[in-house]
Design an enzyme around this catalytic site. Structure first.
Site, PDB file in Angstrom:
ATOM      1  N   SER A  37      36.261  45.751  38.778  1.00 10.83           N
ATOM      2  CA  SER A  37      36.215  44.453  39.407  1.00 10.83           C
ATOM      3  C   SER A  37      36.434  44.473  40.922  1.00 10.83           C
ATOM      4  O   SER A  37      36.079  43.504  41.588  1.00 10.83           O
ATOM      5  CB  SER A  37      37.263  43.530  38.785  1.00 10.83           C
ATOM      6  OG  SER A  37      38.574  43.972  39.094  1.00 10.83           O
ATOM      7  N   LYS A  53      41.614  42.547  48.487  1.00 14.73           N
ATOM      8  CA  LYS A  53      40.926  41.958  47.339  1.00 14.73           C
ATOM      9  C   LYS A  53      41.422  40.522  47.183  1.00 14.73           C
ATOM     10  O   LYS A  53      42.620  40.255  47.340  1.00 14.73           O
ATOM     11  CB  LYS A  53      41.247  42.783  46.086  1.00 14.73           C
ATOM     12  CG  LYS A  53      40.512  42.340  44.825  1.00 14.73           C
ATOM     13  CD  LYS A  53      40.822  43.281  43.647  1.00 14.73           C
ATOM     14  CE  LYS A  53      40.046  42.900  42.396  1.00 14.73           C
ATOM     15  NZ  LYS A  53      40.342  43.805  41.254  1.00 14.73           N
ATOM     16  N   SER A  86      39.329  49.163  37.363  1.00 14.11           N
ATOM     17  CA  SER A  86      38.774  48.295  38.411  1.00 14.11           C
ATOM     18  C   SER A  86      38.931  48.801  39.841  1.00 14.11           C
ATOM     19  O   SER A  86      38.334  48.230  40.749  1.00 14.11           O
ATOM     20  CB  SER A  86      39.391  46.898  38.320  1.00 14.11           C
ATOM     21  OG  SER A  86      38.773  46.171  37.289  1.00 14.11           O
TER      22      SER A  86
END
Lengths: 95, 483
Positions: free
Chosen positions: B151, B76, B175
């Site tokens: 997210s 990420k 997330s």
């Protein structure tokens, strides 16, 4: 809970954000809705409750005060938008 | 090769069926061919990946390989990666080349993991749909008109579409788990403090936690073993030994007590989600688990308390972006205040600004007790509810998300409706507990997720229960068509 556009301007200044007039209205609407959501927690009786500072109930760890890092100023400053002689440059603050 | 799980790839590398270079090329090729339809990567680091793969193969030839050596993984874009742009999904950091590695990245690197690239995400991890990214929305491989959740939406979409065998994610209010649910993969949020936050760009420091996003629970156990552990560079890192997440995976579930949260199963729960949850519960029963209805009386206050604590910590953390030391800087500032205000207003997107404003307001003079302290007290009540429940049960079960993936643009005009995506996941962060989402049966052709919540540091048990479910069912093996 509803915030006026003046409230929004004040908060924006505290947060060092520039907010345009149209943005201000949308924000006062959105932020008021969020604060309505937040207001639901007022219903909870928390009179004798200790605020939770940390999920693990642990104390802040201390470490010995000794040098562990080498000086890498140039590498760390390579992302600076404007720098000179190892200094970050900003607009003149004192005339 | 992309059909194989991380565990199978690890075995294949060990058996010499293929090399890490071959494996890495295969996934880089898939990203190049297919990611145009998903936008799951912000940066693809092909050259570095192949160099790492070569090094991994050499390490294997020297007899020094571990289970993760040579496995390609996507990170990420919230994790700092030395020499590689680390944008956090924001214009603010579009030009930021990290001078150092996050601990999680450094540990996986030391284990011989190959980084394929950096995945797309909601800006500064603030969002539940991956639509707040400066780099555009990520699309769900199950239906490219829909969001992948957020997210960690880029990581979820990449793993679901088999563009990477596994990815790292972070979870502040759901997330990792919510996008895992919406894309049909497995995602684990470990106990707060289990994975180091060093070099993981901060959103809400008392809630943020890194974790693995994979196809199976076994893969999550493998990856977590490489990510987790004490780190003295993170002041809230948990100083306790790491469990062996693999050895107990197969333990039978006979006699396991599973708590079903009453409050999550009522309140007009979506019928498709309810049926999916029930199917997993039935499988647990079939394997001898005992299902106990439990109550978390304060859990309905989670979202409201969260939207004080998280924005307050966000407004404090994001005050570091000032246009001076790194990050976006506006053109021709008139004075210092203009420099701060315009750099921040240009650099941050609308959702980040909203959260900074809410946090600034909640922390401002005269409001601190009514908001932040009150929220921290509510948080204590929620944590106490979980402690009481765990006296009766070993794990707690619930749906992960209230609905399947929604259409891109459907919720962008209404922040509060977006926030309610996380009603089942947020309490877990507030209490610091570990939680995992695994695929449940689909609803209307779209993935759903089943959440298991554990006691503090009981990741091994969550992985065991998830693995046992996956051994007897095939919900986690479904793959989106066309990828």
């Amino acid at each position: 809970m509803s915030l006026t556009t003046e409230d929004v301007e004040k908060i924006a200044h505290l947060a060092r954000l520039a907010i345009g007039p149209e943005e201000g209205e949308a924000l006062s609407h959105d932020l008021s809705n969020i604060l309505d959501l937040v207001a639901q927690m007022e219903a909870a009786d928390t009179a004798d409750v200790t605020p939770m500072a940390h999920p693990l109930e642990m104390n802040q760890r201390l470490r010995p005060d000794r040098v562990t890092e080498s000086n890498q100023r140039e590498r760390y400053m390579s992302n600076a938008p404007l720098a000179e002689d190892g200094l970050f440059l900003v607009p003149k603050v004192i005339e | 090769m992309h059909e194989k799980t991380l565990a199978e790839l690890s075995a294949g590398l060990a058996a010499g069926d293929f090399s890490s270079v071959e494996l890495t090329r295969h996934f880089l090729d898939r990203i190049e061919r297919l990611d145009g339809r998903l936008n799951s990567f912000i940066s693809v680091t092909a050259e570095q990946a192949l160099a790492q793969a070569e090094a991994a193969d050499a390490r294997r030839a020297a007899g020094e390989a571990g289970p993760l050596t040579g496995i390609p993984v996507a990170h990420k874009d919230i994790f700092c990666t030395r020499g590689v742009r680390t944008s956090c999904g924001s214009r603010m950091l579009d030009n930021f080349i990290s001078p150092y590695d996050a601990t999680v990245v450094e540990r996986l690197d030391a284990a011989g993991v190959v980084m394929l690239g950096k995945t797309n995400m909601d800006e500064f991890a603030m969002g539940s749909s991956n639509e707040t990214s400066y780099y555009g929305p990520v699309r769900n491989p199950w239906d490219t008109e829909c969001v992948p959740g957020g997210s960690s939406g880029g990581s979820a979409a990449a793993v679901a579409a088999r563009l990477a065998p596994a990815a790292t994610g972070t979870d502040t209010g759901g997330s990792i788990r919510q996008p895992a649910a919406l894309t049909g993969i497995t995602g684990l949020k470990p106990t707060y403090g289990r994975c180091s936050r060093y070099g993981m760009i901060a959103f809400a420091s008392s809630l943020d936690q890194a974790g693995p996003m994979t196809r199976t629970a076994e893969d999550a156990a493998l990856l977590l073993g490489g990510m987790a552990g004490f780190d003295e560079r993170d002041s809230t890192s948990a100083d306790r030994p790491l469990d062996d997440y693999l050895s107990g995976l197969d333990a039978p579930l006979q006699g396991l007590r599973v708590g079903l949260v009453r409050e999550f199963m009522e309140n007009d729960l979506d019928p498709g989600i309810a049926a999916a949850t029930q199917a997993v519960i039935d499988e647990l029963k079939r394997q001898g688990a005992e299902i106990v209805e439990i109550s978390l009386p304060n859990v309905h206050l989670s979202v409201s308390a969260y939207y004080v604590v998280a924005p307050a910590e966000c407004s404090s953390n994001l005050s570091r972006f000032d246009g001076v030391r790194y990050g976006h800087r506006c053109e021709d500032p008139r004075d210092l205040e203009d420099l701060y205000k315009r750099s921040r207003s240009e650099g941050f997107g609308a959702e980040v600004k909203r959260r900074i404003m809410i946090g600034t307001y909640a922390l401002s003079a005269g409001f601190y007790d009514a908001y932040y302290i009150k929220a921290q007290k509510v948080r204590q009540l929620i944590a106490a509810d979980f402690r009481a429940a765990f006296e009766q049960v070993d794990v707690i079960a619930s749906p992960t998300a209230p609905e399947t993936a929604f259409r891109i643009g459907q919720k962008t005009d209404d922040p509060v409706s977006m926030y309610l995506q996380d009603i089942y996941t947020i309490a877990v962060n507030l209490a610091g507990l570990p939680g995992i989402s695994i695929p449940a049966p689909q609803s209307g052709g779209m993935p759903t997720g089943f959440q298991l919540i554990g006691r503090l540091f009981d990741e091994a048990r969550l992985l065991n229960v998830a693995h046992r479910i996956q051994q007897e069912t095939d919900w986690h093996t479904l793959a989106p068509e066309g990828f």
